[in-house]
Design a protein around this motif. Structure first.
Motif, PDB file in Angstrom:
ATOM      1  N   THR A 260      -3.696 -10.263   2.993  1.00  0.00           N
ATOM      2  CA  THR A 260      -3.563  -9.267   4.052  1.00  0.00           C
ATOM      3  C   THR A 260      -2.647  -8.158   3.554  1.00  0.00           C
ATOM      4  O   THR A 260      -1.565  -8.420   3.026  1.00  0.00           O
ATOM      5  CB  THR A 260      -2.980  -9.901   5.320  1.00  0.00           C
ATOM      6  OG1 THR A 260      -3.856 -10.929   5.771  1.00  0.00           O
ATOM      7  CG2 THR A 260      -2.805  -8.872   6.414  1.00  0.00           C
ATOM      8  N   GLY A 261      -3.096  -6.912   3.704  1.00  0.00           N
ATOM      9  CA  GLY A 261      -2.321  -5.792   3.174  1.00  0.00           C
ATOM     10  C   GLY A 261      -2.439  -5.638   1.680  1.00  0.00           C
ATOM     11  O   GLY A 261      -1.721  -4.827   1.075  1.00  0.00           O
ATOM     12  N   GLY A 262      -3.344  -6.415   1.061  1.00  0.00           N
ATOM     13  CA  GLY A 262      -3.448  -6.420  -0.401  1.00  0.00           C
ATOM     14  C   GLY A 262      -4.111  -5.194  -0.993  1.00  0.00           C
ATOM     15  O   GLY A 262      -4.064  -5.007  -2.201  1.00  0.00           O
ATOM     16  N   THR A 263      -4.769  -4.355  -0.163  1.00  0.00           N
ATOM     17  CA  THR A 263      -5.283  -3.076  -0.649  1.00  0.00           C
ATOM     18  C   THR A 263      -4.256  -2.011  -0.299  1.00  0.00           C
ATOM     19  O   THR A 263      -4.057  -1.678   0.875  1.00  0.00           O
ATOM     20  CB  THR A 263      -6.643  -2.746  -0.021  1.00  0.00           C
ATOM     21  OG1 THR A 263      -7.588  -3.762  -0.398  1.00  0.00           O
ATOM     22  CG2 THR A 263      -7.152  -1.407  -0.513  1.00  0.00           C
ATOM     23  N   ILE A 264      -3.587  -1.509  -1.310  1.00  0.00           N
ATOM     24  CA  ILE A 264      -2.482  -0.568  -1.114  1.00  0.00           C
ATOM     25  C   ILE A 264      -3.021   0.848  -1.301  1.00  0.00           C
ATOM     26  O   ILE A 264      -3.469   1.216  -2.388  1.00  0.00           O
ATOM     27  CB  ILE A 264      -1.354  -0.859  -2.110  1.00  0.00           C
ATOM     28  CG1 ILE A 264      -0.927  -2.329  -1.996  1.00  0.00           C
ATOM     29  CG2 ILE A 264      -0.166   0.053  -1.871  1.00  0.00           C
ATOM     30  CD1 ILE A 264      -0.071  -2.799  -3.146  1.00  0.00           C
ATOM     31  N   ALA A 265      -3.013   1.621  -0.245  1.00  0.00           N
ATOM     32  CA  ALA A 265      -3.555   2.972  -0.283  1.00  0.00           C
ATOM     33  C   ALA A 265      -2.763   3.834  -1.249  1.00  0.00           C
ATOM     34  O   ALA A 265      -1.540   3.684  -1.398  1.00  0.00           O
ATOM     35  CB  ALA A 265      -3.534   3.588   1.110  1.00  0.00           C
ATOM     36  N   GLY A 266      -3.483   4.757  -1.900  1.00  0.00           N
ATOM     37  CA  GLY A 266      -2.824   5.662  -2.833  1.00  0.00           C
ATOM     38  C   GLY A 266      -1.741   6.494  -2.183  1.00  0.00           C
ATOM     39  O   GLY A 266      -0.754   6.867  -2.829  1.00  0.00           O
ATOM     40  N   SER A 267      -1.916   6.783  -0.897  1.00  0.00           N
ATOM     41  CA  SER A 267      -0.911   7.583  -0.194  1.00  0.00           C
ATOM     42  C   SER A 267       0.431   6.879  -0.089  1.00  0.00           C
ATOM     43  O   SER A 267       1.444   7.508   0.222  1.00  0.00           O
ATOM     44  CB  SER A 267      -1.426   7.943   1.208  1.00  0.00           C
ATOM     45  OG  SER A 267      -1.729   6.770   1.945  1.00  0.00           O
ATOM     46  N   ASN A 268       0.445   5.561  -0.342  1.00  0.00           N
ATOM     47  CA  ASN A 268       1.699   4.807  -0.291  1.00  0.00           C
ATOM     48  C   ASN A 268       2.484   4.885  -1.597  1.00  0.00           C
ATOM     49  O   ASN A 268       3.609   4.383  -1.670  1.00  0.00           O
ATOM     50  CB  ASN A 268       1.433   3.342   0.042  1.00  0.00           C
ATOM     51  CG  ASN A 268       0.963   3.147   1.471  1.00  0.00           C
ATOM     52  OD1 ASN A 268       1.298   3.933   2.350  1.00  0.00           O
ATOM     53  ND2 ASN A 268       0.182   2.108   1.707  1.00  0.00           N
ATOM     54  N   PHE A 269       1.876   5.480  -2.629  1.00  0.00           N
ATOM     55  CA  PHE A 269       2.546   5.573  -3.922  1.00  0.00           C
ATOM     56  C   PHE A 269       3.367   6.855  -3.992  1.00  0.00           C
ATOM     57  O   PHE A 269       2.926   7.927  -3.570  1.00  0.00           O
ATOM     58  CB  PHE A 269       1.535   5.541  -5.068  1.00  0.00           C
ATOM     59  CG  PHE A 269       1.020   4.169  -5.375  1.00  0.00           C
ATOM     60  CD1 PHE A 269       1.563   3.423  -6.407  1.00  0.00           C
ATOM     61  CD2 PHE A 269       0.005   3.612  -4.616  1.00  0.00           C
ATOM     62  CE1 PHE A 269       1.098   2.153  -6.692  1.00  0.00           C
ATOM     63  CE2 PHE A 269      -0.466   2.337  -4.880  1.00  0.00           C
ATOM     64  CZ  PHE A 269       0.082   1.604  -5.925  1.00  0.00           C
ATOM     65  N   SER A 270       4.560   6.739  -4.516  1.00  0.00           N
ATOM     66  CA  SER A 270       5.423   7.880  -4.767  1.00  0.00           C
ATOM     67  C   SER A 270       5.944   7.751  -6.181  1.00  0.00           C
ATOM     68  O   SER A 270       6.538   6.722  -6.542  1.00  0.00           O
ATOM     69  CB  SER A 270       6.584   7.912  -3.769  1.00  0.00           C
ATOM     70  OG  SER A 270       7.481   8.962  -4.063  1.00  0.00           O
ATOM     71  N   SER A 271       5.652   8.786  -6.990  1.00  0.00           N
ATOM     72  CA  SER A 271       6.035   8.748  -8.404  1.00  0.00           C
ATOM     73  C   SER A 271       5.452   7.528  -9.104  1.00  0.00           C
ATOM     74  O   SER A 271       6.055   6.957 -10.009  1.00  0.00           O
ATOM     75  CB  SER A 271       7.560   8.775  -8.564  1.00  0.00           C
ATOM     76  OG  SER A 271       8.092   9.970  -8.017  1.00  0.00           O
ATOM     77  N   GLY A 272       4.275   7.094  -8.656  1.00  0.00           N
ATOM     78  CA  GLY A 272       3.586   5.976  -9.289  1.00  0.00           C
ATOM     79  C   GLY A 272       4.020   4.612  -8.819  1.00  0.00           C
ATOM     80  O   GLY A 272       3.577   3.603  -9.372  1.00  0.00           O
ATOM     81  N   VAL A 273       4.862   4.539  -7.776  1.00  0.00           N
ATOM     82  CA  VAL A 273       5.420   3.263  -7.322  1.00  0.00           C
ATOM     83  C   VAL A 273       5.165   3.109  -5.827  1.00  0.00           C
ATOM     84  O   VAL A 273       5.342   4.061  -5.054  1.00  0.00           O
ATOM     85  CB  VAL A 273       6.933   3.191  -7.600  1.00  0.00           C
ATOM     86  CG1 VAL A 273       7.504   1.854  -7.123  1.00  0.00           C
ATOM     87  CG2 VAL A 273       7.217   3.385  -9.084  1.00  0.00           C
ATOM     88  N   ALA A 274       4.729   1.915  -5.434  1.00  0.00           N
ATOM     89  CA  ALA A 274       4.556   1.595  -4.014  1.00  0.00           C
ATOM     90  C   ALA A 274       5.214   0.255  -3.744  1.00  0.00           C
ATOM     91  O   ALA A 274       5.142  -0.663  -4.570  1.00  0.00           O
ATOM     92  CB  ALA A 274       3.089   1.553  -3.623  1.00  0.00           C
ATOM     93  N   THR A 275       5.838   0.138  -2.572  1.00  0.00           N
ATOM     94  CA  THR A 275       6.485  -1.113  -2.169  1.00  0.00           C
ATOM     95  C   THR A 275       6.011  -1.471  -0.771  1.00  0.00           C
ATOM     96  O   THR A 275       6.695  -1.193   0.224  1.00  0.00           O
ATOM     97  CB  THR A 275       8.015  -0.992  -2.221  1.00  0.00           C
ATOM     98  OG1 THR A 275       8.404  -0.589  -3.536  1.00  0.00           O
ATOM     99  CG2 THR A 275       8.679  -2.338  -1.917  1.00  0.00           C
ATOM    100  N   PRO A 276       4.810  -2.072  -0.664  1.00  0.00           N
ATOM    101  CA  PRO A 276       4.335  -2.472   0.666  1.00  0.00           C
ATOM    102  C   PRO A 276       5.195  -3.597   1.223  1.00  0.00           C
ATOM    103  O   PRO A 276       5.643  -4.475   0.486  1.00  0.00           O
ATOM    104  CB  PRO A 276       2.900  -2.941   0.389  1.00  0.00           C
ATOM    105  CG  PRO A 276       2.923  -3.367  -1.045  1.00  0.00           C
ATOM    106  CD  PRO A 276       3.880  -2.447  -1.743  1.00  0.00           C
ATOM    107  N   THR A 277       5.388  -3.567   2.527  1.00  0.00           N
ATOM    108  CA  THR A 277       6.195  -4.598   3.182  1.00  0.00           C
ATOM    109  C   THR A 277       5.361  -5.481   4.097  1.00  0.00           C
ATOM    110  O   THR A 277       5.913  -6.323   4.807  1.00  0.00           O
ATOM    111  CB  THR A 277       7.319  -3.947   4.007  1.00  0.00           C
ATOM    112  OG1 THR A 277       6.732  -3.090   4.992  1.00  0.00           O
ATOM    113  CG2 THR A 277       8.248  -3.141   3.121  1.00  0.00           C
ATOM    114  N   ASN A 278       4.035  -5.281   4.086  1.00  0.00           N
ATOM    115  CA  ASN A 278       3.161  -6.002   5.023  1.00  0.00           C
ATOM    116  C   ASN A 278       2.203  -6.941   4.317  1.00  0.00           C
ATOM    117  O   ASN A 278       1.138  -7.257   4.841  1.00  0.00           O
ATOM    118  CB  ASN A 278       2.365  -4.998   5.856  1.00  0.00           C
ATOM    119  CG  ASN A 278       1.442  -4.134   4.999  1.00  0.00           C
ATOM    120  OD1 ASN A 278       1.671  -3.958   3.799  1.00  0.00           O
ATOM    121  ND2 ASN A 278       0.414  -3.584   5.601  1.00  0.00           N
ATOM    122  N   LEU A 279       2.562  -7.402   3.127  1.00  0.00           N
ATOM    123  CA  LEU A 279       1.704  -8.359   2.435  1.00  0.00           C
ATOM    124  C   LEU A 279       1.807  -9.718   3.117  1.00  0.00           C
ATOM    125  O   LEU A 279       2.884 -10.124   3.564  1.00  0.00           O
ATOM    126  CB  LEU A 279       2.111  -8.479   0.967  1.00  0.00           C
ATOM    127  CG  LEU A 279       2.113  -7.186   0.151  1.00  0.00           C
ATOM    128  CD1 LEU A 279       2.648  -7.449  -1.255  1.00  0.00           C
ATOM    129  CD2 LEU A 279       0.724  -6.573   0.095  1.00  0.00           C
TER     130      LEU A 279
END
Length: 586
Positions: A260-279
């Motif tokens: 769940t939440g395993g598809t991380i949208a490109g809009s969540n990346f900043s400077s090539g890094v994303a840190t989802p909190t809803n996995l």
């Protein structure tokens, strides 16, 4: 004539040199006009050598690009004089103006393409504003090779130009090419709440990480070959994202739902890094995660698969759901079913425990076979039995906490299959130190807990079985509990006749004992055992001689007139001992 001349008009004395440039492939005729003063004799003429013909061809020129990964070949060419073939232009070291453009994303994030180790100007897709001179060595066929490196990602193009004079250039732009991420990394896996780090359990005996369905976080980074983050990732016109694919480590053959939440949208990346909190992972077990391009194709250049993580987990159930059926007098198999049980008599609990995730779906990997079911049915402590009862016919009055009088009859049993436990236990309500009851609204509940601390959700608890306010157990069943006894009345008659001895099944009604008209199930067994004149033993009855005399214990045989009893009543019939055998027995 025309603006292509370096000066117009050209004023000279004797002789002069002028420059002419033409920016489209064509043949022009060079000549003179409006000469002042007018020459005498023939009109102005144009010669090439001794030939009076000044037609001059301006050839199509430019640069051609070819490439293998990271090595680019640039060829400076012009169209041959007598064919459409290309022929070389340069030889040796030549300074070429070079520029790159960010096509997608349309602006660059700051990192520059380097050619042979030297950075060149970056430009947006909207146009080239600046070039960087680069000296290239042109060899055979006017070809120069160089190494290109771009420490970022995206769709790019490369442009080259060579000054021809007069502000004109021969130039060429490559097709757009795509630089993909070198890989992805997944780091800093921990719970969203509390920041508990992933213990990376090796098997079902490893430390727990998080409950199934609860949120955890991780840092996903698109990296270049050097391991640095690629800041352009996620800035594409249609932002590219990352999919965290799950790979089941244990249990073998278990369920492996998508994260769940395993598809991380490109809009969540900043400077090539994303840190989802809803996995979240909605199962029990251990897994690894493999990052890859979310749609499997980075800007049309194919997929990129990142480094698979180490073990993630152990994941364990979020909670149990408990249901069950209470069977009165379970040892007797009453037909029809009894509506009560006597104190001290076994009541059967047929329980169903379902291990669930945070979204209330069954976690099918919670099984005995896989080792992930941490509730052992044969361990009595998991039940946490509780009871409350009223001494009236109404609702529980909240004052008769009977938990301390509950005990198990025998060892509980059961098994776990696909997250569902089918469990059985026999429980008795023991008699108190003094007469009490009846408990006409006896409630029995459990508070199951496994070795990982998984319990029934607090909101599902609906039985208060102790003096502390609030419910702490899940109600399984409601019944009646009675303090019971078997009462034999005195009987006398002729030694020549059979003697019926009245037998009543009674219970304490709060003030005295009364016949239990609801009892149609109690039965007695009169299998004979040791018998002598002084005493005869039967399974559920003993005959004892009162005084030594003419009537011995072995001179009469008991039988039952109603077995089981009917409405709480039955008789024990003693056969006639015969003439001369009068006397008394207990």
């Amino acid at each position: 004539s025309g603006s292509g001349w370096s000066a117009n008009p050209v004023v000279f004395t004797g002789s002069t040199t002028v420059n002419l440039s033409v920016t489209t492939p064509s043949t022009v005729t060079l000549g003179t006009s409006a000469v002042s003063p007018t020459p005498t004799g023939a009109s102005p003429q144009c010669y090439v050598g001794a030939t009076q013909n000044c037609n001059h061809t301006f050839a199509d020129t430019g640069f051609l690009y070819s490439a293998i990964p990271s090595t680019i070949t640039l060829q400076a060419v012009k169209k041959a004089d007598n064919s459409a073939a290309c022929v070389g232009v340069f030889a040796g070291n030549v300074s070429i103006d070079m520029a790159s453009q960010c096509i997608n994303p349309g602006t660059c994030a700051g990192r520059q393409i380097s050619i042979n180790g030297a950075s060149i100007a970056n430009n947006p897709a909207a146009g080239i504003a600046s070039y960087t001179p680069v000296t290239l060595n042109f060899g055979a066929n006017s070809t120069a090779s160089f190494t290109l490196n771009y420490p970022d990602v995206g769709s790019m193009s490369l442009s080259a130009r060579y000054a021809l004079g007069g502000g004109n250039f021969m130039s060429g732009t490559s097709n757009a090419f795509v630089v993909k991420p070198f890989a992805f990394t997944v780091t800093n896996i921990q719970t969203t709440v509390g920041a508990v780090p992933n213990p990376a359990a090796a098997d079902a005996n490893g430390a727990v990480f998080i409950k199934a369905g609860d949120a955890f976080t991780a840092t996903v980074t698109a990296i270049t070959q050097s391991g640095a983050a690629a800041p352009n990732f996620g800035r594409e016109a249609v932002p590219e994202g990352v999919l965290l694919a799950t790979n089941l480590v244990a249990p073998t053959g278990g369920a492996n739902p998508a994260l769940t939440g395993g598809t991380i949208a490109g809009s969540n990346f900043s400077s090539g890094v994303a840190t989802p909190t809803n996995l979240a992972w909605n199962e029990v077990g251990i897994l690894t995660l493999t990052p890859q391009i979310a749609d499997g194709d980075y800007l049309g250049a194919g997929n990129v698969t990142g480094t698979t993580t180490g073990n993630v987990g152990r994941f364990y159930p979020h909670h149990f759901v408990a249901t069950g059926v209470l069977t009165n007098r379970t040892d007797l198999s009453c037909t029809p079913a009894s509506t009560f049980s006597y104190m001290g008599e076994a009541m059967g609990l047929a329980l169903t425990l379902t291990a669930q995730n945070a979204t209330n779906a069954t976690t099918t990997n919670y099984t005995t076979a896989g080792g992930f079911a941490k509730l052992d049915p044969a361990t009595a402590a998991w039940l946490a039995l509780g009871s409350n009862g009223s001494m009236g016919l109404g609702a529980v009055d909240g004052t008769n906490y009977l938990t301390s009088r509950l005990s198990l009859s025998g060892t509980p049993s059961g098994s776990w299959t696909a997250g569902v436990g089918s469990l059985n236990a026999n429980v008795t309500l023991g008699r108190g130190a003094t007469l009490d009851g009846p408990f006409n609204n006896l409630q029995l509940g459990i508070a199951p807990q496994d070795a990982d601390g998984v319990t029934v959700l607090p909101g599902a608890l609906d039985l208060n079985a102790d003096a502390t306010p609030g419910s702490e157990r899940k109600l399984i069943g409601t019944t009646q509990a009675r303090y019971g006894r078997a009462r034999l009345s005195n009987a006398h008659g002729s030694e020549l006749l059979a003697l019926p001895v009245p037998l009543d099944l009674q219970y304490f009604n709060g003030s005295g004992f009364v016949t239990n008209a609801a009892d149609n199930c109690t039965a007695f067994t009169l299998t004979p055992g040791t018998c002598s004149s002084a005493s005869c033993s039967y399974t559920d009855l003993t005959l004892t001689q009162v005084t030594v005399g003419k009537l011995a214990a072995n001179q009469t045989t008991p039988s039952l007139s109603a077995n089981p009893v009917i409405a709480g009543v039955g008789n024990i019939n003693l056969s006639a001992p015969g003439a001369g055998h009068d006397g008394a027995l207990d």
